[in-house]
Design a protein around this motif. Structure first.
Motif, PDB file in Angstrom:
ATOM      1  N   ASN A   1      37.618 107.360  51.349  1.00 10.28           N
ATOM      2  CA  ASN A   1      37.422 108.115  50.110  1.00 10.28           C
ATOM      3  C   ASN A   1      37.833 107.273  48.911  1.00 10.28           C
ATOM      4  OD1 ASN A   1      36.535 110.483  51.364  1.00 10.28           O
ATOM      5  ND2 ASN A   1      38.631 111.156  51.743  1.00 10.28           N
TER       6      ASN A   1
ATOM      7  N   LYS B   1      39.542 107.319  45.196  1.00  5.12           N
ATOM      8  CA  LYS B   1      40.440 108.092  44.336  1.00  5.12           C
ATOM      9  C   LYS B   1      40.065 107.872  42.881  1.00  5.12           C
ATOM     10  CE  LYS B   1      45.354 108.479  43.133  1.00  5.12           C
ATOM     11  NZ  LYS B   1      46.717 107.969  43.452  1.00  5.12           N
TER      12      LYS B   1
ATOM     13  N   ARG C   1      30.376 104.817  45.599  1.00  2.78           N
ATOM     14  CA  ARG C   1      29.913 105.016  46.978  1.00  2.78           C
ATOM     15  C   ARG C   1      28.836 103.993  47.333  1.00  2.78           C
ATOM     16  NH1 ARG C   1      27.306 110.694  48.531  1.00  2.78           N
ATOM     17  NH2 ARG C   1      25.714 109.889  47.091  1.00  2.78           N
TER      18      ARG C   1
END
Length: 231
Positions: A3, A5, A226
């Protein structure tokens, strides 16, 4: 794991350590006074467009001069309420810890957020000032500026750098009791043409500076991160 942040610093930037900022894939700062790069960018404060909106142009005024906010130690010596008290302004105050103001000025300790827009719309003018950590080089414009302007209510603020484009025309500025009293007179005597421009600008604030608009910017950065991770 896997993930990204993201951090959005809206005020008190000195409280964000280098270690915390460095742990994020991207950090947004609610100021224009920033060197932008691939890991840091400006993302200004914004408004809940559903709760803060202009009302009728023929609105009634319940509170000619209004301040909403809590008292912290610096506000006893400097800021809108201190200057209003010194200028003997009949001020309606909503917030905590205002025991030292004249009787009758302090109306309530709290305003539910869902009622705040209606309170702003009921004011002749709303006063605003910035925490000391948001002034000067920091240049963080607080969210009250956006909320009040989205309600098409005149605003008086202490001077602050980094206002979004177009905001300055609809804000009066004061930095002492004398300039505050003068700004209140100007705000309460706006002509119809200025009021109509203010209502038009309120719609602009709702459209361009809403949480939805900021969310789109955050999503765009998230998608870029991403994509870069997948390469």
């Amino acid at each position: 794991p896997g993930n990204s942040k993201l951090i959005w610093v809206q005020s008190h930037a000195a409280g964000v350590s280098d270690e915390e900022a460095g742990s994020a894939a991207h950090v947004f700062y609610a100021t224009r006074n920033l060197d932008v790069d691939h890991r840091h960018s400006s993302l200004l404060q914004c408004v809940d467009a559903a709760r803060f909106a202009p009302g009728s142009t023929a609105r009634g005024v319940k509170h000619p001069v209004l301040f909403v906010g809590n008292c912290y130690p610096q506000r006893r010596a400097r800021g809108m309420v201190r200057w209003a008290v010194d200028a003997e302004v009949d001020l309606s105050i909503f917030g905590r810890k205002w025991h030292w103001v004249p009787d009758g000025n302090w109306r309530a300790r709290n305003v539910p957020n869902e009622e705040l827009g209606a309170l702003y719309r009921s004011a002749g003018v709303v006063l605003n000032d910035h925490h000391h950590s948001m002034r000067g080089h920091a240049a963080y414009v607080n969210n009250r500026v956006y909320d009040v302007l989205a309600c098409a209510t005149p605003l008086i603020s202490d001077p602050v750098d980094g206002l979004p484009d177009g905001f300055e025309e609809f804000i009066y500025f004061a930095d002492d009791p004398t300039s505050l009293a003068e700004a209140i007179d100007l705000a309460l005597s706006e002509d119809e043409a200025k009021r109509l421009r203010r209502f038009e600008f309120a719609r602009h604030v709702q459209a361009e500076h809403s949480f939805d608009a900021r969310a789109r910017e955050i999503v765009a950065v998230g998608r870029r991160l991403r994509a870069a991770h997948q390469e």
